[in-house]
Design an enzyme around this catalytic site. Sequence first.
Site, short mmCIF file in Angstrom:
data_model
loop_
_atom_site.label_atom_id
_atom_site.label_comp_id
_atom_site.label_asym_id
_atom_site.label_seq_id
_atom_site.Cartn_x
_atom_site.Cartn_y
_atom_site.Cartn_z
N HIS A 9 4.07 -7.44 11.91
CA HIS A 9 3.89 -7.03 10.52
C HIS A 9 4.84 -7.80 9.59
O HIS A 9 4.42 -8.28 8.54
CB HIS A 9 4.12 -5.51 10.40
CG HIS A 9 3.84 -4.97 9.05
ND1 HIS A 9 4.83 -4.51 8.21
CD2 HIS A 9 2.66 -4.80 8.37
CE1 HIS A 9 4.27 -4.09 7.08
NE2 HIS A 9 2.96 -4.25 7.16
N ASP A 22 -1.18 -4.54 6.82
CA ASP A 22 -0.84 -3.13 6.98
C ASP A 22 -1.79 -2.42 7.94
O ASP A 22 -1.35 -1.62 8.77
CB ASP A 22 -0.84 -2.44 5.62
CG ASP A 22 0.32 -2.86 4.73
OD1 ASP A 22 1.22 -3.60 5.20
OD2 ASP A 22 0.34 -2.44 3.55
#
Length: 118
Positions: A48, A92
């Site tokens: 991420h 996300d």
Amino acid sequence: NLIQFSNMIQCANKGSRPSLDYADYGCYCGWGGSGTPVDELDRCCKVHDDCYAEAGKKGCYPKLTLYSWDCTGNVPICNPKTECKDFTCACDAEAAKCFAKAPYKKENWNIDTKTRCK
């Protein structure tokens, strides 16, 4: 943005763990990151972080970018609008799905990053 990311995490994990539990986990979950991820969940956070870095290279501000998404069957689904919104949403959504699959090990929460994240 980070609030939407928090909501995506809740979508993917069916509300089983508060989003804040991920804020100080391992070497990469939370602000910054260094060293080798301590486990699968921490690897999700590194991916991420790397995805947000790629968004930054495209001129996007992923921590602030608002995007459109839906929670369908505990799966975050992005509704693409612009490149930055779509890229950030995808970062996300993939992380939220990764978090939902990875085991959460309490011993890797709030670790001493100076000694364990080299």
